[in-house]
Design an enzyme around this catalytic site. Structure first.
Site, mmCIF file in Angstrom:
data_model
loop_
_atom_site.group_PDB
_atom_site.id
_atom_site.type_symbol
_atom_site.label_atom_id
_atom_site.label_comp_id
_atom_site.label_asym_id
_atom_site.label_seq_id
_atom_site.Cartn_x
_atom_site.Cartn_y
_atom_site.Cartn_z
ATOM 1 N N ASP A 280 0.745 -1.213 -0.196
ATOM 2 C CA ASP A 280 -0.108 -0.228 -0.078
ATOM 3 C C ASP A 280 1.149 1.546 -0.346
ATOM 4 O O ASP A 280 1.363 1.312 0.875
ATOM 5 C CB ASP A 280 -1.084 0.068 1.291
ATOM 6 C CG ASP A 280 -1.946 0.940 1.113
ATOM 7 O OD1 ASP A 280 -2.063 1.705 0.312
ATOM 8 O OD2 ASP A 280 -3.050 0.960 1.792
ATOM 9 N N ASP A 342 -10.284 4.403 -1.488
ATOM 10 C CA ASP A 342 -11.051 2.661 -0.465
ATOM 11 C C ASP A 342 -12.445 2.815 -0.762
ATOM 12 O O ASP A 342 -13.170 3.940 -0.475
ATOM 13 C CB ASP A 342 -11.102 3.001 1.450
ATOM 14 C CG ASP A 342 -9.708 2.352 1.382
ATOM 15 O OD1 ASP A 342 -8.307 3.031 0.347
ATOM 16 O OD2 ASP A 342 -9.669 3.610 2.746
HETATM 17 C C1 GLA Z 1 -5.480 2.144 2.408
HETATM 18 C C2 GLA Z 1 -5.726 1.344 2.147
HETATM 19 C C3 GLA Z 1 -6.534 0.563 3.242
HETATM 20 C C4 GLA Z 1 -6.100 -0.054 4.109
HETATM 21 C C5 GLA Z 1 -5.678 0.894 4.931
HETATM 22 C C6 GLA Z 1 -4.758 0.461 5.624
HETATM 23 O O1 GLA Z 1 -6.851 2.781 3.495
HETATM 24 O O2 GLA Z 1 -6.299 1.571 0.973
HETATM 25 O O3 GLA Z 1 -7.624 -0.808 1.746
HETATM 26 O O4 GLA Z 1 -4.787 -1.128 3.790
HETATM 27 O O5 GLA Z 1 -4.912 1.934 4.091
HETATM 28 O O6 GLA Z 1 -4.485 1.464 7.085
#
Ligand code: GLA
Length: 517
Positions: A280, A342
């Protein structure tokens, strides 16, 4: 007497001057990591300084103390070298400062692309004044690093169909633990999820320890006492274990990332028995230049690390679809890459991501490399069952990874039936590996179709409107003709032969999904 004098003196000092370091535990989401506020209280009464927090450092650009109320404005580094101005308010009480964290993007909270629910109360942390020293100027941002992509990362041969499993983030955020993962693994088997094809049990962010060990190895925090033993347990159930890291120094929730430890971490993950890595971007935007070449390079670095780790590990890129990831995600070794910010458990979020933000990406998807519109929210309670059926149908038409994001230890039968509809899953997992497309948009009514390996077509008739409606799929729009058999994949019923078109009554925010042969 001396004590009273000291206390009075201190109280007057606190009232007058906030200069110094204020320290407290960060939110419970941060597993005991510290939150440090370093302030200078200028002659003009202005507060400046910086914040060191698990999520990253912020610069306090201004603030005031009025009575006992403290207000602060800070610049928070965002993604892709952007900066977000956030506001803190606090109440001063002697040497304590009760500080409300900004509600937009709370620590360890929801990620990009989501707005927190309006009714969510701000998180309050208590800081203690620990020194009067004037803080050093905030650590300056290092020169961004460039990291051109090496040669194309060879394919790992995995994910011939879109990965299926479960991930901890959507429902549990920082609550994920060894115990929970074991219970989820048990539930995967008991609920029938495993038999339906869900095999990866993926730990998302917040498993990491606060520091690396003396050899620079990444460590776990006390929620995960023995990752190898956990992997053994998950494997003993015939399932696979996934984990999470970042190409940056910190993850999105402020935990240790893999920056400059890529190969070492890949080896650690392999030693533990990890089968899937979600990687990520997060704080990588603070260390890398914001170019496609560098982002691809940073992902390729871990891609190569995984390939050389001695274990076959599915590689999931998460950089929210930036910088045309479809053009380079597979070359960087990715088996899947997020295409958006997200998802959240609301129709509007699912709708925006699923119906609008995947258009035109079908050319990048195929066996071994998939577009990832984010994890499923089915069963998390924010949508109706019709909406969840639409979510499941759309993700399957899109050949999207199916990563359940609910508490599968405790599922309503309706939710279990949606997640485990084998006929819909078969569309997602079809060997041809074609991502489906929208063929008709008629206001709120849409028809999507996906070609299947046996020559059939999966067709979903969606109603995004607010009243029940009839939706028609015309053979001409689907590129077929003549008389065809139609099977309803939600009712599990053959509807007989249809000629020229098929019409269904579709509830609001619902779907009718059929297979046409
Ligand atoms: C980001 C990602 C999420 C999750 C969070 C965890 O927002 O897009 O899917 O993994 O980080 O902190």
């Amino acid at each position: 007497m001396r004590f009273i004098f000291a206390a009075l003196f201190a109280a007057s000092l606190y009232a007058a001057d906030l200069t110094g370091r204020w320290v407290g535990p960060a939110s419970t989401a941060d597993n005991g990591q510290e939150f440090v506020l370093a302030l200078r209280h200028g002659r003009d009464d202005m507060l400046t300084g910086f914040i060191i927090a698990p999520r990253g450092n912020e610069v306090v650009v201004g603030g005031k103390l009025v009575g006992s109320t403290v207000t602060l404005e800070a610049d928070r580094p965002g993604r892709a070298n952007s900066v977000q101005r956030v506001a803190y308010t606090g109440v001063l009480d002697g040497d304590k400062l009760k500080l409300a964290l900004p509600v937009n993007g709370g620590r360890g909270g929801r990620g990009p692309g989501t707005t927190p629910p309006p009714d969510r109360p701000p998180q309050i942390i208590e800081l203690t004044h620990v020194s009067f020293e004037t803080p050093e100027p905030p650590p300056s941002r290092p020169e961004p690093v460039s990291l051109p992509m090496p040669a194309t990362v060879p394919s790992n041969g995995l994910a011939k169909t879109p990965p299926m499993g479960w991930n901890s983030w959507n429902k549990f955020r920082n609550q994920v633990s060894d115990k929970m993962i074991r219970e989820i693994a048990d539930a995967m088997v008991k609920s029938g999820m495993k038999a339906a094809g869900y095999v990866y049990v993926n730990i998302d962010d917040t498993w990491e320890g606060a520091h690396r060990d003396a050899q620079g190895n990444i460590t776990t925090n006390n929620k995960f006492p023995d990752m190898k033993a956990l992997a053994d347990y998950v494997h003993s159930k015939g399932l696979k274990l996934g984990i999470y890291s970042s190409p940056g120094p910190k993850t999105c929730a402020g935990y240790e990332g893999s920056f400059q430890h890529e190969e070492q971490d890949a080896k650690t993950f392999a030693d533990w028995g990890i089968d899937y890595l979600k990687y990520d971007w997060c704080s990588a935007s603070r260390v890398y230049d914001n170019t496609q070449a560098t982002m691809a390079g940073a992902y390729a670095k871990m891609g190569l690390g995984l390939l050389g780790s001695g274990r076959r590990i599915v590689y999931s890129l998460c950089q929210y679809g930036n910088l045309d990831v479809g053009d380079w995600g597979a070359k960087a070794g990715g088996n899947l890459w997020r295409t958006t910010g997200d998802i959240s458990d609301r129709w509007q979020s699912m709708e925006r991501i699923g119906f609008e933000q995947q258009l035109g990406r079908e050319k990048y998807a195929g066996p071994g490399h998939w577009n990832d519109p984010d994890m499923l929210e089915i069963g998390n309670g924010g949508m109706t069952d019709d909406e969840y059926r639409a979510h499941m149908s759309l993700w399957s038409i899109l050949a999207a990874p199916l990563l359940a994001g609910n508490d599968i230890r405790d599922m309503k039968p309706e939710v279990a039936a949606i997640l485990m509809n084998k006929e819909v899953i078969a569309v997602d997992q079809d060997k041809l590996g074609k991502q489906g497309v929208r063929v008709v948009k008629n206001g709120d009514l849409e028809v999507w179709s996906k070609p299947l390996a046996d020559g059939g077509l999966a067709v979903a008739l969606f109603n995004r409107g607010t009243a029940t409606a009839n939706v028609t799929a015309k053979w001409a729009d689907l590129g077929i003709n003549g008389s065809r058999t139609v099977r309803d994949l939600w009712k599990h019923a053959d509807l007989g032969k249809k000629t020229g078109e098929f019409t269904a009554t579709v509830p609001t925010h619902g779907v009718v999904m059929v297979k046409i042969k």
